[in-house]
Scaffold this motif. Sequence first.
Motif, PDB file in Angstrom:
ATOM      1  N   ASN A   8     -55.082  25.863  52.490  1.00 33.19           N
ATOM      2  CA  ASN A   8     -54.292  26.859  51.762  1.00 33.19           C
ATOM      3  C   ASN A   8     -54.508  28.274  52.284  1.00 33.19           C
ATOM      4  O   ASN A   8     -53.565  29.059  52.404  1.00 33.19           O
TER       5      ASN A   8
ATOM      6  N   TRP B  24     -55.509  16.244  53.114  1.00 31.90           N
ATOM      7  CA  TRP B  24     -55.879  17.595  52.695  1.00 31.90           C
ATOM      8  C   TRP B  24     -54.949  18.610  53.341  1.00 31.90           C
ATOM      9  O   TRP B  24     -54.386  18.389  54.408  1.00 31.90           O
TER      10      TRP B  24
ATOM     11  N   PHE C 255     -56.390  17.008  41.550  1.00 31.71           N
ATOM     12  CA  PHE C 255     -55.748  18.296  41.821  1.00 31.71           C
ATOM     13  C   PHE C 255     -56.790  19.352  42.176  1.00 31.71           C
ATOM     14  O   PHE C 255     -56.544  20.541  42.018  1.00 31.71           O
ATOM     15  N   ASP C 256     -57.945  18.902  42.638  1.00 27.51           N
ATOM     16  CA  ASP C 256     -59.026  19.837  42.938  1.00 27.51           C
ATOM     17  C   ASP C 256     -58.756  20.596  44.233  1.00 27.51           C
ATOM     18  O   ASP C 256     -58.076  20.112  45.143  1.00 27.51           O
ATOM     19  N   GLU C 257     -59.287  21.811  44.285  1.00 26.41           N
ATOM     20  CA  GLU C 257     -59.295  22.615  45.498  1.00 26.41           C
ATOM     21  C   GLU C 257     -60.746  22.851  45.883  1.00 26.41           C
ATOM     22  O   GLU C 257     -61.549  23.258  45.046  1.00 26.41           O
ATOM     23  N   GLN C 258     -61.066  22.600  47.121  1.00 23.71           N
ATOM     24  CA  GLN C 258     -62.441  22.753  47.580  1.00 23.71           C
ATOM     25  C   GLN C 258     -62.557  23.955  48.516  1.00 23.71           C
ATOM     26  O   GLN C 258     -61.574  24.384  49.117  1.00 23.71           O
TER      27      GLN C 258
ATOM     28  N   LYS D 204     -50.936  15.911  47.225  1.00 25.72           N
ATOM     29  CA  LYS D 204     -50.740  15.331  45.888  1.00 25.72           C
ATOM     30  C   LYS D 204     -50.024  13.990  45.904  1.00 25.72           C
ATOM     31  O   LYS D 204     -50.266  13.130  45.059  1.00 25.72           O
TER      32      LYS D 204
ATOM     33  N   SER E  70     -56.885  21.947  49.646  1.00 22.44           N
ATOM     34  CA  SER E  70     -56.474  21.166  48.472  1.00 22.44           C
ATOM     35  C   SER E  70     -55.954  19.812  48.930  1.00 22.44           C
ATOM     36  O   SER E  70     -55.524  19.643  50.076  1.00 22.44           O
ATOM     37  N   ARG E  71     -55.991  18.857  48.030  1.00 31.27           N
ATOM     38  CA  ARG E  71     -55.546  17.493  48.374  1.00 31.27           C
ATOM     39  C   ARG E  71     -54.025  17.425  48.436  1.00 31.27           C
ATOM     40  O   ARG E  71     -53.324  18.128  47.701  1.00 31.27           O
TER      41      ARG E  71
ATOM     42  N   HIS F 287     -60.164  27.494  52.080  1.00 31.58           N
ATOM     43  CA  HIS F 287     -59.689  26.877  50.840  1.00 31.58           C
ATOM     44  C   HIS F 287     -58.799  25.678  51.195  1.00 31.58           C
ATOM     45  O   HIS F 287     -57.795  25.835  51.908  1.00 31.58           O
TER      46      HIS F 287
ATOM     47  N   TYR G  79     -60.278  16.742  40.002  1.00 31.36           N
ATOM     48  CA  TYR G  79     -59.757  15.668  40.849  1.00 31.36           C
ATOM     49  C   TYR G  79     -58.653  14.922  40.095  1.00 31.36           C
ATOM     50  O   TYR G  79     -58.793  14.638  38.903  1.00 31.36           O
TER      51      TYR G  79
END
Length: 626
Positions: free
Chosen positions: A471, A468, A420-423, A506, A503-504, A501, A418
């Motif tokens: 991706n 979010w 730059f995390d990808e969930q 940025k 990602s936040r 997938h 976090y």
Amino acid sequence: LLVLGHFYSASAEIAGTLYKQRGIPAITASATSDSITYENDWYFSVLPSNRLISEFIANYIKSGLGYKSASLIYANDPHGLSLSESFIQHAQELNIQIKGQWSFDREDRKLNDRLSYITAQLRAMDDPGIIYCAAYPIEGVKILAGLKFPGTPYTIIGPDSFSTPIFIKELLAYPKERIIPGYHSDGVYTTIPFMASIDGQKTRRFREEYLKKYRQEPSWIAACYYDAIQVAVKAIENAEISGQDLPGDRRKVRDALQRFSDIKAAVNGVTGPIYFDENGNYPRSMNVGIYNRRTLSPAFIQYQHLSDIGEESALTHGLGDNIISIGGKMMTRTKIVYVGSQIIEVRDLNTDSNTYSVDFFIWFRFKGEFDDKQIHFPNATSRIRLDQPVYEDRSGNITVRAYRIKADFKSAFDYYRYPFDEQRLFIRFHHNFMTRKRLIYVPDSAGSPKNLMKNGLAEKIGHGLPGWHINDISVYQDIERFMRGEKQFEVAFSRFNTDIHVSREKSNYLLKIFIPMFTLLTVLYLAYYIPISELRLRVLLILSVPIGNAFYHIKFTSLYSGGLLDYAYWAIYALTGAALLATVVTHSLQKRQAIKPARFMTVAEKIAHPVLVLAFGCWLGYRYFS
């Protein structure tokens, strides 16, 4: 020390005689003639022999496809003869009528005329039954081109040579196959030792790494030779060779290979647990593929070894009608169900509860009957029932059935990187009762049913995930294991996964986190430019930094503690402590009239601060993005 190969049976047979004489162990992952390993305890194969392949094909024709008659074409060489002799023997045992059989000589100058004659004979028959073509790819494709094209009724099955890259290359030599994929090959069955879509997680990882490195799908030959190398390395490790006695070391390696004699001693490869029978072959389960538009996909019916269930036990488990015996080992019928999903909308991602809502289509394509009402979604927050399908189509004995589902799901999020995390937002399901021995899901690469698109049901993906970005969306099958019963035995289920997938965004977090950090570090650095004579002002400015830092630290790590961001906040505390220490030392030096050391400290602290910040920033960036 050890040979990997040979590729073809003919060359392996010739070389095998020499390896036996010289005492050199060898492992092939492509040649399958029985004579390669028969009475040669120096040669091993990570594939079943031709005898077992044809025995399996005969059983598959009868039990899997329901044919009672067949025709046979084979090459008049050791490879073709071993395939044909085994097939004829087991066809007779299974009461399969062989309506005709033809052989050809691969070295015959009039080979093309001979193949044309064979295809003409088959076309003249009212019903040749299923055609088993026990041939190499070059001759096999010539036979296909003469027999099979749109509108012809012939069903053809071939050995694993029909599933090689060479087979596809030979097909592309025919203009109509190039223009219309599947013109000659659609509906052709073949055995294949490795299919990534129906194997487990290790196979999926191998496929992903192979695609990343070579940018193409791995063939079964690539997978099997990869496993052969693993077996060779494990045997060399176990052999404890000295490196001083080459003949002795070779014998030790051969002995180590022979000790891989059952599933308990097997090497866990990407194509399964590899061990060798008494003839040096790996008696693996054989997959069956069927061509569609020149792409090989799993056939609707597969068979798997019952390694842990005896025949009587299998009958009591209700598997008796679905059992075949290959090489004295029982195999059970496994249903393949193709599954697809299409995301319509993802919304309401809650990072406090790790939940999210998904609106999506799911469809099943299967042969015969399938009870999709017994589907269980283990990571749904409440039970999902598949009620009325939004679309259903039956074409012959193939059914396509689609549902629309709106539900909440839960996943274990990882906040270590976090912000730059990808969930990964999972949608997972398995059948309640049908284990992996009876049911395997396969991602449906054919895409969503046409009528979903035609009726406007399948919509473009959208999402209500502020902050979010989606991706990628991937689908795959893996294995979920449970311990059940009083004796706590393991039960495996095929599990289908849709993996979203995200990602936040940025930009928001640059403002919320890193600009305040940069501001605090700048304030700390400016404190070094306040003369030491203004001690109180300098100390107050330095102490304002940890107060501000604590505010942001508590704010963010109360939600995402234990991640890399913690290191950044603790680094600011450490730099603050270093600034206070430097201030005390400089003040002490000036008080004692140590002018030169005091000046040195003043310069050093102005240089050390940005250097330390830069070094830590590089380390943190590496940890975030490596």
